[in-house]
Design a protein around this motif. Sequence first.
Motif, PDB file in Angstrom:
ATOM      1  N   ASP A 267       0.661  -1.279   0.008  1.00 20.08           N
ATOM      2  CA  ASP A 267      -0.096  -0.155  -0.107  1.00 20.08           C
ATOM      3  C   ASP A 267       0.833   1.101  -0.159  1.00 20.08           C
ATOM      4  N   LEU A 268       1.991   1.165   0.989  1.00 21.74           N
ATOM      5  CA  LEU A 268       2.775   2.417   0.750  1.00 21.74           C
ATOM      6  C   LEU A 268       3.474   2.674  -0.511  1.00 21.74           C
ATOM      7  N   LEU A 269       3.870   1.638  -1.037  1.00 22.13           N
ATOM      8  CA  LEU A 269       4.617   1.941  -2.302  1.00 22.13           C
ATOM      9  C   LEU A 269       3.720   2.095  -3.624  1.00 22.13           C
ATOM     10  N   ARG A 270       2.406   1.587  -3.635  1.00 22.26           N
ATOM     11  CA  ARG A 270       1.501   2.121  -4.605  1.00 22.26           C
ATOM     12  C   ARG A 270       0.894   3.477  -4.385  1.00 22.26           C
ATOM     13  N   ALA A 271       0.928   3.990  -3.195  1.00 18.81           N
ATOM     14  CA  ALA A 271       0.424   5.309  -2.896  1.00 18.81           C
ATOM     15  C   ALA A 271       1.393   6.426  -3.035  1.00 18.81           C
TER      16      ALA A 271
ATOM     17  N   ILE B 153       7.020  -0.370 -13.799  1.00 21.10           N
ATOM     18  CA  ILE B 153       5.406  -0.751 -13.512  1.00 21.10           C
ATOM     19  C   ILE B 153       4.860   0.495 -13.232  1.00 21.10           C
ATOM     20  N   GLY B 154       5.502   1.506 -13.641  1.00 18.56           N
ATOM     21  CA  GLY B 154       4.901   3.023 -13.387  1.00 18.56           C
ATOM     22  C   GLY B 154       5.047   3.625 -12.076  1.00 18.56           C
ATOM     23  N   ARG B 155       6.160   3.357 -11.235  1.00 21.59           N
ATOM     24  CA  ARG B 155       6.368   4.008 -10.008  1.00 21.59           C
ATOM     25  C   ARG B 155       7.520   4.729 -10.152  1.00 21.59           C
TER      26      ARG B 155
ATOM     27  N   ARG C 110       5.584  -8.072  -8.102  1.00 18.42           N
ATOM     28  CA  ARG C 110       4.602  -8.853  -8.615  1.00 18.42           C
ATOM     29  C   ARG C 110       3.172  -8.550  -7.687  1.00 18.42           C
ATOM     30  N   ALA C 111       3.265  -8.250  -6.185  1.00 16.83           N
ATOM     31  CA  ALA C 111       2.218  -7.896  -5.493  1.00 16.83           C
ATOM     32  C   ALA C 111       1.554  -6.346  -6.113  1.00 16.83           C
ATOM     33  N   LEU C 112       2.456  -5.579  -6.362  1.00 18.93           N
ATOM     34  CA  LEU C 112       2.128  -4.187  -6.797  1.00 18.93           C
ATOM     35  C   LEU C 112       1.404  -4.166  -8.332  1.00 18.93           C
ATOM     36  N   ILE C 113       1.779  -5.342  -9.152  1.00 17.46           N
ATOM     37  CA  ILE C 113       1.195  -5.322 -10.338  1.00 17.46           C
ATOM     38  C   ILE C 113      -0.110  -5.910 -10.072  1.00 17.46           C
TER      39      ILE C 113
END
Length: 291
Positions: free
Chosen positions: A130-134, A160-162, A261-264
């Motif tokens: 969640d932290l990495l995604r946001a 992957i767009g981060r 993988r989890a972020l994808i």
Amino acid sequence: MSGTVIPEMGSVPALIRAGVSALHPSEQRVAQVFIDRPEWTIEAAAQDVADAAGTSRATVVRAAQRLGFTGYPQLRVLLARDLGLSATQPPLTDHSGAVGVVRAYVREVASAAHDLAALLDPEDVQRGVDLLRAARSILVLGNGLSAPVAMEAAMRLNAIGRNAEAPTDHVAQGVRARLLGPEDVCLVVSGSGSTRPTVQAARAARTAGAALIAMTAFTTSPLTEIATVSFVSALGAGSFRDEITRTSRLSQTIMVNALIRALIQADPEAAQMAQARMLDVIGEVFLQDPP
């Protein structure tokens, strides 16, 4: 001895004994632990030494510095050196040559990777993702043997767009860490969790308000003490001496790729679009000039 000078091989135990008399009483108790239990000291966290000496963690750090070391991490690394690192390496008993050694190592890694998966905390994993995604931006830190893992993490996050970067210079790491804010994340890779430039930059990131995700091999270290989320994965390094002499950061590499993988999975559309753009860039490399 100056804190910036590495003592000669074999001199650390003698330097500790010689420096005891100049210490304050609480620091003398710490030094006595170093003297009486050197093998245990190598594997112990600063807080463990503090508990054994009946004092505080700050006193342990101060005692190490007054004995002439940059801090407790340097003291125990050099103490490990002087007590004989080679003694910790098990003798090879496989007589089938190089292929036997390779097969044994692969089996060791496979077994340890299984344990790594079993020990993951679901809440920590979800919070890390969640932290990495946001995150508005992600600063990835790693020095020494951890630097290649940090660079790979930044590359894969960007793919992957981060928005991620992994500066390799210590000064650049510290400066960039101070420019972070509450919307940013600092992802730190450190086998020991005690590497001085890495911990300094990590502290700067926390002071700036950024969340800190730590990947290390030990549950108790200066890095895990300040981390928002910690992923501890030793992958076969059963001791501090094993960790500082291993040439692999495979456990952290596995964790990086697992988080990617989890972020994808969490946002497949965004990842797919980013990967398409990356493939466009790669494709341009193979374009030939028109005739």
